[in-house]
Design an enzyme around this catalytic site. Structure first.
Site, PDB file in Angstrom:
ATOM      1  N   ALA A  63      47.484  41.463  44.576  1.00 26.71           N
ATOM      2  CA  ALA A  63      48.463  40.366  43.793  1.00 26.71           C
ATOM      3  C   ALA A  63      48.027  38.995  44.303  1.00 26.71           C
ATOM      4  O   ALA A  63      47.455  39.194  45.277  1.00 26.71           O
ATOM      5  CB  ALA A  63      49.775  40.809  44.161  1.00 26.71           C
ATOM      6  N   GLY A 108      47.913  45.170  45.230  1.00 30.22           N
ATOM      7  CA  GLY A 108      48.353  45.531  43.665  1.00 30.22           C
ATOM      8  C   GLY A 108      47.224  45.797  42.535  1.00 30.22           C
ATOM      9  O   GLY A 108      47.613  46.395  41.564  1.00 30.22           O
ATOM     10  N   GLU A 111      47.204  49.312  42.803  1.00 32.00           N
ATOM     11  CA  GLU A 111      48.493  49.982  42.357  1.00 32.00           C
ATOM     12  C   GLU A 111      48.168  49.951  40.824  1.00 32.00           C
ATOM     13  O   GLU A 111      48.646  50.943  40.211  1.00 32.00           O
ATOM     14  CB  GLU A 111      49.670  49.131  42.886  1.00 32.00           C
ATOM     15  N   GLU A 131      48.881  45.678  52.358  1.00 32.68           N
ATOM     16  CA  GLU A 131      50.118  44.908  52.488  1.00 32.68           C
ATOM     17  C   GLU A 131      50.686  44.608  53.703  1.00 32.68           C
ATOM     18  O   GLU A 131      51.382  43.531  54.053  1.00 32.68           O
ATOM     19  CB  GLU A 131      51.162  45.498  51.449  1.00 32.68           C
TER      20      GLU A 131
HETATM   21  N1  DAK Z   1      45.124  36.294  46.082  1.00 33.40           N
HETATM   22  C1  DAK Z   1      44.468  35.002  45.609  1.00 33.40           C
HETATM   23  N2  DAK Z   1      43.192  34.719  45.861  1.00 33.40           N
HETATM   24  C2  DAK Z   1      42.304  35.555  46.363  1.00 33.40           C
HETATM   25  C3  DAK Z   1      42.704  37.281  46.573  1.00 33.40           C
HETATM   26  C4  DAK Z   1      44.224  37.455  46.257  1.00 33.40           C
HETATM   27  N3  DAK Z   1      44.715  38.611  46.673  1.00 33.40           N
HETATM   28  N4  DAK Z   1      41.891  37.684  46.893  1.00 33.40           N
HETATM   29  C5  DAK Z   1      40.720  36.850  46.953  1.00 33.40           C
HETATM   30  N5  DAK Z   1      41.101  35.706  46.638  1.00 33.40           N
HETATM   31  C6  DAK Z   1      40.146  34.672  46.544  1.00 33.40           C
HETATM   32  C7  DAK Z   1      40.000  34.076  47.653  1.00 33.40           C
HETATM   33  O1  DAK Z   1      41.082  33.134  48.434  1.00 33.40           O
HETATM   34  C8  DAK Z   1      38.585  33.076  47.510  1.00 33.40           C
HETATM   35  O2  DAK Z   1      39.046  31.754  46.841  1.00 33.40           O
HETATM   36  P1  DAK Z   1      38.361  30.654  47.072  1.00 33.40           P
HETATM   37  O3  DAK Z   1      38.608  30.361  48.535  1.00 33.40           O
HETATM   38  O4  DAK Z   1      36.836  30.647  46.772  1.00 33.40           O
HETATM   39  O5  DAK Z   1      39.059  29.670  46.314  1.00 33.40           O
HETATM   40  C9  DAK Z   1      38.000  33.985  46.430  1.00 33.40           C
HETATM   41  O6  DAK Z   1      39.043  34.895  46.049  1.00 33.40           O
HETATM   42  C10 DAK Z   1      36.943  34.680  46.861  1.00 33.40           C
HETATM   43  O7  DAK Z   1      37.441  35.612  47.965  1.00 33.40           O
HETATM   44  P2  DAK Z   1      36.705  35.614  49.669  1.00 33.40           P
HETATM   45  O8  DAK Z   1      35.912  34.547  49.789  1.00 33.40           O
HETATM   46  O9  DAK Z   1      37.834  36.006  50.578  1.00 33.40           O
HETATM   47  O10 DAK Z   1      35.622  36.820  49.227  1.00 33.40           O
HETATM   48  P3  DAK Z   1      34.915  37.817  50.431  1.00 33.40           P
HETATM   49  O11 DAK Z   1      34.080  38.439  49.857  1.00 33.40           O
HETATM   50  O12 DAK Z   1      34.952  36.732  51.741  1.00 33.40           O
HETATM   51  O13 DAK Z   1      36.245  38.682  50.873  1.00 33.40           O
HETATM   52  C11 DAK Z   1      38.259  40.084  50.332  1.00 33.40           C
HETATM   53  C12 DAK Z   1      36.687  39.464  50.043  1.00 33.40           C
HETATM   54  C13 DAK Z   1      38.634  41.084  49.195  1.00 33.40           C
HETATM   55  C14 DAK Z   1      38.145  41.015  51.550  1.00 33.40           C
HETATM   56  C15 DAK Z   1      39.115  39.035  50.699  1.00 33.40           C
HETATM   57  O14 DAK Z   1      39.191  38.067  49.512  1.00 33.40           O
HETATM   58  C16 DAK Z   1      40.554  39.431  50.994  1.00 33.40           C
HETATM   59  O15 DAK Z   1      40.931  40.164  52.110  1.00 33.40           O
HETATM   60  N6  DAK Z   1      41.164  39.294  49.723  1.00 33.40           N
HETATM   61  C17 DAK Z   1      42.526  39.458  49.931  1.00 33.40           C
HETATM   62  C18 DAK Z   1      43.076  40.819  49.949  1.00 33.40           C
HETATM   63  C19 DAK Z   1      44.579  40.944  49.978  1.00 33.40           C
HETATM   64  O16 DAK Z   1      45.143  40.983  51.094  1.00 33.40           O
HETATM   65  N7  DAK Z   1      44.889  41.235  49.009  1.00 33.40           N
HETATM   66  C20 DAK Z   1      46.631  41.276  48.834  1.00 33.40           C
HETATM   67  C21 DAK Z   1      47.222  42.752  49.189  1.00 33.40           C
HETATM   68  S1  DAK Z   1      48.675  42.354  49.048  1.00 33.40           S
HETATM   69  C22 DAK Z   1      55.099  41.303  45.313  1.00 33.40           C
HETATM   70  C23 DAK Z   1      54.514  42.547  44.835  1.00 33.40           C
HETATM   71  C24 DAK Z   1      53.496  42.853  45.418  1.00 33.40           C
HETATM   72  C25 DAK Z   1      52.669  42.266  46.363  1.00 33.40           C
HETATM   73  C26 DAK Z   1      52.937  41.114  46.630  1.00 33.40           C
HETATM   74  C27 DAK Z   1      54.451  40.588  46.444  1.00 33.40           C
HETATM   75  N8  DAK Z   1      56.403  40.787  44.868  1.00 33.40           N
HETATM   76  C28 DAK Z   1      57.266  41.484  43.826  1.00 33.40           C
HETATM   77  C29 DAK Z   1      56.833  39.456  45.352  1.00 33.40           C
HETATM   78  C30 DAK Z   1      51.284  43.012  46.593  1.00 33.40           C
HETATM   79  C31 DAK Z   1      50.643  42.302  47.383  1.00 33.40           C
HETATM   80  C32 DAK Z   1      49.188  42.710  47.577  1.00 33.40           C
HETATM   81  O17 DAK Z   1      48.426  42.981  46.592  1.00 33.40           O
END
Ligand code: DAK
Length: 255
Positions: A63, A108, A111, A131
């Protein structure tokens, strides 16, 4: 449509999440555009709905984290339910759904892939539910679908540790169904699968899917018998059996 691209091919439709600069993170716009595709009709010739991500790096890296830091608890609950309802629509379409996963499918994003009925992953796929790294829990069906696919014990291990799975581990665990070399091989898999579906009755496909969707539930066997009756009463069934007896290929009219 702005954040997803919908294209129609000879036997299937393809949704590409199109935010490569954010690794296809699912923002509110992606959700509402997905909802409109899942709610509307697809061309009759589409026998399969495929979802993938644009670019080389990700199916969807979760997400969009930038969108939810200011939400209240009740608003977050509401958004979680909305996401679940949209993903439920996907998982109960009358045509099969397939996620083609290359690179990251996280949070997400995973999911969304779990709400598809089939997951085809490339050798570079990385899947996980991170998450808990954010002190969150999965909110779009991940706690439910992961456990039903890989069992409670493994679902607990992978959810609580936020450990990712590579393609091979995902297939061994039952999280993914097929591994392909790369995205091109994934498209070849999809084309072949959709072609095979195009020779079947769309009615029997829908009836089989909705019965399989209830597998493991109390009403599953009854649903199978109900749908068996419905299949038995179609024109296509008469054509299928007639064609077999006459030693010719059936021509289904999808009714
Ligand atoms: N959201 C927003 N931006 C994201 C992102 C994300 N999930 N994942 C990556 N990006 C963005 C990065 O910020 C970066 O943007 P800039 O800095 O270039 O502007 C760009 O994508 C490239 O990412 P990286 O530079 O980080 O790329 P790397 O190859 O170094 O790393 C990575 C890739 C996948 C390991 C890393 O990007 C990463 O750890 N990303 C986040 C993974 C993550 O934690 N995803 C979220 C999981 S939690 C809700 C319901 C559900 C949820 C939340 C709320 N509600 C009902 C309110 C669920 C939440 C989730 O999905």
């Amino acid at each position: 449509m702005n954040s997803i691209v919908l294209t129609h091919h000879s036997d299937y439709s393809l949704i590409t999440i199109n935010r490569p600069q954010a690794l296809n993170a699912l923002n509110a716009e992606v959700f509402s555009e997905l909802d409109s595709v899942f709610s509307g009709p697809l061309p009759e010739t589409s026998r399969l709905l495929v979802i993938t991500g644009s670019g080389e790096k990700a199916f969807a890296a979760g997400a969009d984290i930038t969108e939810f830091s200011d939400l209240s608890g009740p608003a977050a609950r509401e958004l979680s339910r909305r996401g679940q309802i949209i993903f439920d629509k996907l998982s109960t379409l009358s045509i099969p759904t397939l996620a083609l996963v290359h690179g990251y499918a996280l949070g997400g994003g995973l999911e969304l892939a779990l709400a598809c009925q089939i997951r085809v992953v490339t050798k570079k796929a990385v899947m996980g539910l991170p998450e808990l790294n954010l002190a969150l829990i999965p909110g779009y069906g991940g706690t439910q679908r992961m456990a039903s696919l890989i069992g409670k014990g493994k679902a607990i291990y992978y959810t609580l540790t936020s450990e990712n799975m590579d393609a091979e581990t995902a297939v061994q665990a039952g999280l993914a169904d097929f591994v392909v070399e790369d995205q091109d091989a994934g498209v070849a898999f999809i084309e072949k699968f959709a072609k095979k579906l195009s020779f079947k009755s769309a009615v029997s496909i829908g009836l089989a899917l909705s019965a399989i969707e209830q597998s493991g539930t109390a009403g599953g066997f009854e649903k199978e018998s109900d749908n068996f009756q419905k299949a038995f009463e179609t024109e296509d069934m008469k054509e299928g059996v007639g064609a077999f007896l006459e030693k010719r290929k059936p021509v289904f009219k999808h009714r």
